[in-house]
Design a protein around this motif. Structure first.
Motif, PDB file in Angstrom:
ATOM      1  N   TYR A  41      29.429  18.186 -41.524  1.00  0.00           N
ATOM      2  CA  TYR A  41      28.033  18.209 -41.095  1.00  0.00           C
ATOM      3  C   TYR A  41      27.517  19.630 -41.301  1.00  0.00           C
ATOM      4  O   TYR A  41      28.029  20.582 -40.688  1.00  0.00           O
ATOM      5  CB  TYR A  41      27.918  17.785 -39.634  1.00  0.00           C
ATOM      6  N   LEU A  42      26.539  19.771 -42.181  1.00  0.00           N
ATOM      7  CA  LEU A  42      26.056  21.085 -42.601  1.00  0.00           C
ATOM      8  C   LEU A  42      24.639  21.315 -42.077  1.00  0.00           C
ATOM      9  O   LEU A  42      23.742  20.501 -42.312  1.00  0.00           O
ATOM     10  CB  LEU A  42      26.064  21.182 -44.127  1.00  0.00           C
ATOM     11  N   LYS A  43      24.447  22.433 -41.396  1.00  0.00           N
ATOM     12  CA  LYS A  43      23.137  22.771 -40.845  1.00  0.00           C
ATOM     13  C   LYS A  43      22.653  24.098 -41.434  1.00  0.00           C
ATOM     14  O   LYS A  43      23.449  25.019 -41.647  1.00  0.00           O
ATOM     15  CB  LYS A  43      23.200  22.882 -39.321  1.00  0.00           C
ATOM     16  N   PRO A  44      21.337  24.225 -41.682  1.00  0.00           N
ATOM     17  CA  PRO A  44      20.811  25.462 -42.258  1.00  0.00           C
ATOM     18  C   PRO A  44      20.879  26.611 -41.260  1.00  0.00           C
ATOM     19  O   PRO A  44      20.570  26.436 -40.072  1.00  0.00           O
ATOM     20  CB  PRO A  44      19.363  25.114 -42.609  1.00  0.00           C
ATOM     21  N   VAL A  45      21.279  27.775 -41.748  1.00  0.00           N
ATOM     22  CA  VAL A  45      21.393  28.943 -40.877  1.00  0.00           C
ATOM     23  C   VAL A  45      20.044  29.323 -40.286  1.00  0.00           C
ATOM     24  O   VAL A  45      19.964  29.777 -39.132  1.00  0.00           O
ATOM     25  CB  VAL A  45      22.007  30.126 -41.671  1.00  0.00           C
ATOM     26  N   ASP A  46      18.964  29.125 -41.059  1.00  0.00           N
ATOM     27  CA  ASP A  46      17.649  29.532 -40.558  1.00  0.00           C
ATOM     28  C   ASP A  46      17.040  28.540 -39.568  1.00  0.00           C
ATOM     29  O   ASP A  46      15.965  28.789 -39.006  1.00  0.00           O
ATOM     30  CB  ASP A  46      16.673  29.781 -41.712  1.00  0.00           C
ATOM     31  N   GLY A  47      17.717  27.401 -39.345  1.00  0.00           N
ATOM     32  CA  GLY A  47      17.242  26.437 -38.360  1.00  0.00           C
ATOM     33  C   GLY A  47      16.021  25.645 -38.770  1.00  0.00           C
ATOM     34  O   GLY A  47      15.482  24.864 -37.965  1.00  0.00           O
ATOM     35  N   GLN A  48      15.580  25.796 -40.009  1.00  0.00           N
ATOM     36  CA  GLN A  48      14.396  25.073 -40.472  1.00  0.00           C
ATOM     37  C   GLN A  48      14.722  23.599 -40.719  1.00  0.00           C
ATOM     38  O   GLN A  48      15.868  23.228 -40.981  1.00  0.00           O
ATOM     39  CB  GLN A  48      13.875  25.701 -41.767  1.00  0.00           C
TER      40      GLN A  48
END
Length: 406
Positions: free
Chosen positions: A173-180
């Protein structure tokens, strides 16, 4: 623009290219990487070692030669390749480098048969074809960047979770570091994951199908761990064995042309062989959410229950959808599989089984998996009289040719 004489020259060379195509592309990649080793950060070296990329490029060159006077006929292939190029970060400045080395490779392999007229025709033809790719890819880059949540090239993500799906498959499960928020995508599409592996000299990029429906805050990919001696195993083993929750990876925006047609209301057959089930999972999510009354046959062919992924997820997903039929086919079931009847058919997908269990007369078929699996399915579909406009499939990696007998 090519002259009519040049077009005739190109078409006349097609049989020679068909005979020597792989030798030309092998020579091409050898020279390309000797002169521009930085490109090893883009190209999949496992595909190089196995000859897949060489064969795929040879087939593209041959198709271009055979259709040089009607290049619109190969646009579906151009679109497919352009999606891969966009997800890898191929740019206009790469095309002159490729063209220069490709022409030298043609000359080297064909020798005296490559006359000045032939080489000039191919130089001009390459520029025409390159311009088509550059134009298509420019539009894809713009569309990708301008869509809500979109971005250009690669973006930093972190591994938010690792979930073991079977003995050989783990979901990341991959999430963007910038939280966008993330862009939406079509079921069947993939992302590119870029990794700097300590034991490897060059950056590795791999493309993985998205195995879930779109979510605003994460992508899910489900990766099979390959044998450690398999050249394909460098990245998958690193992901399985050496990454942890919180680690960063670089990710491209979703890409790909192998997508579910939700405008069709025909019965739908989704067939996955082994880890080829991953795009089928995304399609299953989409169809039960968007077309809950569409008849669906979901087929997963795998060795045994130990390596079968998504058993519980599929069960829960179709629990309240009476129009979905699930068929699990195990080629070598374990004692536990037999005791608990964790499957519906033992053996391999056969013509008789497909005749008895699938709505082949009017269904749309989508399938993905190892090449022998896909060739078997394709042969049976042709035997059943299923027209090509109802057949959709995708290779993991460079496009290959399915050898059919029907």
């Amino acid at each position: 623009m090519l002259t009519e004489q040049q077009k005739e020259t190109i078409k006349a060379t097609a049989p020679v290219l068909r005979e020597h195509g792989t030798a030309i592309t092998t020579r091409f990649y050898q020279m390309l990487f000797e002169k521009h080793p930085e490109l090893l950060n883009i190209f999949n070296q496992a595909n190089q070692k196995q000859g897949k990329q060489q064969r795929a490029l040879a087939n593209s060159i041959i198709a271009s030669a055979e259709h040089i006077d009607h290049l619109e006929e190969i646009m579906p292939v151009v679109e497919q390749i352009a999606h891969k190029h966009r997800s890898l970060g191929i740019k206009p400045e790469h095309y002159p480098i490729v063209g220069e080395n490709l022409l030298i490779a043609i000359k080297d392999v064909l020798g005296d048969a490559a006359t000045d007229d032939i080489m000039q025709a191919w130089e001009d033809a390459y520029q025409v074809i390159a311009d088509i790719f550059i134009d298509v890819e420019a539009k894809l880059y713009d569309e990708t960047e301008q869509q809500p949540g979109g971005w250009k090239d690669f973006k930093p993500f972190y591994i938010a979770d690792k979930v073991v799906e079977s003995d050989v498959i783990t979901s990341f499960y991959l999430k963007p570091v910038d939280g966008q928020s993330l862009p939406t995508y079509n079921a069947g599409q993939y992302i590119s994951v870029k990794l700097d592996i300590p034991s490897e000299t060059y950056t590795n990029i791999r493309q993985y199908s998205l195995s879930d429906k779109p979510h605003a805050d994460y992508f899910r990919i489900s990766v099979k761990r390959e044998d450690e001696h398999d050249p394909n195993g460098v990245v998958s083993n690193y992901l399985h064995n050496d990454t942890n929750i919180g680690d960063h990876v670089e990710v491209s925006a979703p890409a790909g042309e192998f997508t579910l047609n939700t405008y069709s209301t025909k019965p739908l057959v989704l067939m996955g062989g082994g880890v080829g089930v991953t795009p089928m999972m995304s399609m299953l999510h989409q169809v039960v959410n968007e077309q809950p009354n569409r008849p669906v046959s979901f087929v997963h062919a795998v060795r045994n229950g130990d390596v079968q992924a998504f058993k519980d997820e599929v069960t829960n997903l179709v629990l309240n959808h009476q129009h979905v039929n699930v068929h699990t086919i195990l080629s070598n079931p374990t004692a536990d599989d037999r005791a608990n009847q964790h499957y519906h058919h033992e053996g391999f997908i056969s013509f008789d089984w497909m005749t008895q269990h699938l709505p082949y007369e009017d269904a749309d078929f989508y399938f993905c998996g190892p090449k022998p699996f896909m060739e078997t399915v394709m042969n049976h579909l042709h035997q059943l009289g299923v027209s090509d406009n109802r057949i959709n499939f995708e290779f993991f990696g460079p496009q290959e040719t399915l050898q059919t007998t029907a």
